[in-house]
Design a protein around this motif. Structure first.
Motif, PDB file in Angstrom:
ATOM      1  N   ASN A   1       1.116  -1.807   4.084  1.00  0.00           N
ATOM      2  CA  ASN A   1       0.231  -3.135   4.277  1.00  0.00           C
ATOM      3  C   ASN A   1       0.442  -3.734   2.747  1.00  0.00           C
ATOM      4  OD1 ASN A   1      -1.469  -5.286   5.012  1.00  0.00           O
ATOM      5  ND2 ASN A   1      -3.339  -3.919   4.897  1.00  0.00           N
TER       6      ASN A   1
ATOM      7  N   CYS B   1       0.503   2.997   3.738  1.00  0.00           N
ATOM      8  CA  CYS B   1       0.847   2.366   5.161  1.00  0.00           C
ATOM      9  C   CYS B   1       1.780   1.269   5.092  1.00  0.00           C
ATOM     10  CB  CYS B   1      -0.436   2.125   5.796  1.00  0.00           C
ATOM     11  SG  CYS B   1      -1.191   0.492   5.075  1.00  0.00           S
TER      12      CYS B   1
ATOM     13  N   CYS C   1      -4.356  -0.227   0.485  1.00  0.00           N
ATOM     14  CA  CYS C   1      -4.830  -1.431   0.971  1.00  0.00           C
ATOM     15  C   CYS C   1      -6.182  -1.095   1.422  1.00  0.00           C
ATOM     16  CB  CYS C   1      -4.222  -1.714   2.228  1.00  0.00           C
ATOM     17  SG  CYS C   1      -4.178  -0.762   3.776  1.00  0.00           S
TER      18      CYS C   1
ATOM     19  N   CYS D   1       0.838  -1.259   0.017  1.00  0.00           N
ATOM     20  CA  CYS D   1       0.070   0.018  -0.142  1.00  0.00           C
ATOM     21  C   CYS D   1       0.834   1.175   0.185  1.00  0.00           C
ATOM     22  CB  CYS D   1      -0.825  -0.054   1.296  1.00  0.00           C
ATOM     23  SG  CYS D   1      -1.731   1.563   1.665  1.00  0.00           S
TER      24      CYS D   1
ATOM     25  N   CYS E   1      -6.725   1.711   4.554  1.00  0.00           N
ATOM     26  CA  CYS E   1      -6.759   2.911   3.888  1.00  0.00           C
ATOM     27  C   CYS E   1      -7.841   3.519   2.995  1.00  0.00           C
ATOM     28  CB  CYS E   1      -5.174   3.025   3.124  1.00  0.00           C
ATOM     29  SG  CYS E   1      -3.812   2.878   4.247  1.00  0.00           S
TER      30      CYS E   1
HETATM   31 ZN   LIG Z   1      -2.750   0.952   3.722  1.00  0.00          ZN
END
Ligand SMILES: [Zn+2]
Length: 204
Positions: free
Chosen positions: A65, A63, A72, A60, A75
């Motif tokens: 992830n 973040c 992601c 992502c 988010c």
């Molecule tokens: Zn994210």
């Protein structure tokens, strides 16, 4: 170099399975013999699922992830106003999100550092996503960080480093509270303890 025999193929499979986390030699042998006796189509599906996930899942851009798209799902729901973008839980790796999401009580977002500072392993600030965390903090009105790193030496050193790095910014900082035993690994914390730790996070 000798000719490769069937035994080498099995040995090679076992050696590769052995490299997976928590798979010892015996488990690897069991899995290898299971796969050899398993329906060929199902083995192919498994192999394709592993390859497809590995090749197509990225990080992502907010973040870090895992994500199939630019953002992601967490988010994405934050961008739709369904989660608090100002409350950022700082974690070591994407799988920590599963642990924190399991009980469904946390409404903030995450930031995956990609590890912890570890001079002995050659992991310095540049190896982690610290700069993008700081950019994120700059873009928010009144951000709060919750540290949910493992409470071992590297985790503690990383928290101290980050606190020092952002001390000039108007950021509220807290960390998981009660129930996180010293030296504990996040993955061994049960849901109730984790929920309590998040609810009772302490301001630093
Ligand atoms: Zn994210």
């Amino acid at each position: 170099m000798g000719q490769q025999t069937n035994n080498d193929l099995i040995g090679n499979l076992i050696d590769n399975l052995c490299k997976l986390p928590s798979i010892g030699k015996k488990s690897a042998q069991r899995l290898a013999y299971f796969l050899l006796n398993h329906d060929e189509q199902k083995v192919e599906n498994l192999a394709n699922a592993i390859l497809n996930a590995r090749k197509n899942i990225k990080k992502c851009t907010i973040c870090y992830n895992y994500a199939e798209e630019e953002f992601c799902p967490i988010c994405l729901s934050a961008s739709q106003g369904l989660r608090q973008t100002e409350l950022i839980c700082v974690i070591e790796k994407p799988s920590d999100i599963l642990l924190l999401e399991k009980f469904g009580g946390y409404r903030g977002v995450y930031h995956v550092l990609g590890g912890t500072l570890s001079p002995l392993d050659g992991i310095g600030p540049a190896n982690l996503t610290i700069n993008s965390l700081i950019s994120r903090l700059h873009s928010l009105d009144s951000p709060e960080l919750v540290f949910a790193l493992n409470t071992n030496t590297d985790g503690e050193a990383t928290v101290m480093y980050l606190i020092n790095k952002i001390k000039s910014l108007p950021v509220k900082i807290s960390r998981l509270a009660r129930g996180m035993p010293i030296g504990s690994d996040l993955q061994y914390i049960d849901e109730i303890t984790m929920q309590k730790a998040l609810e009772n996070r302490v301001l630093l």
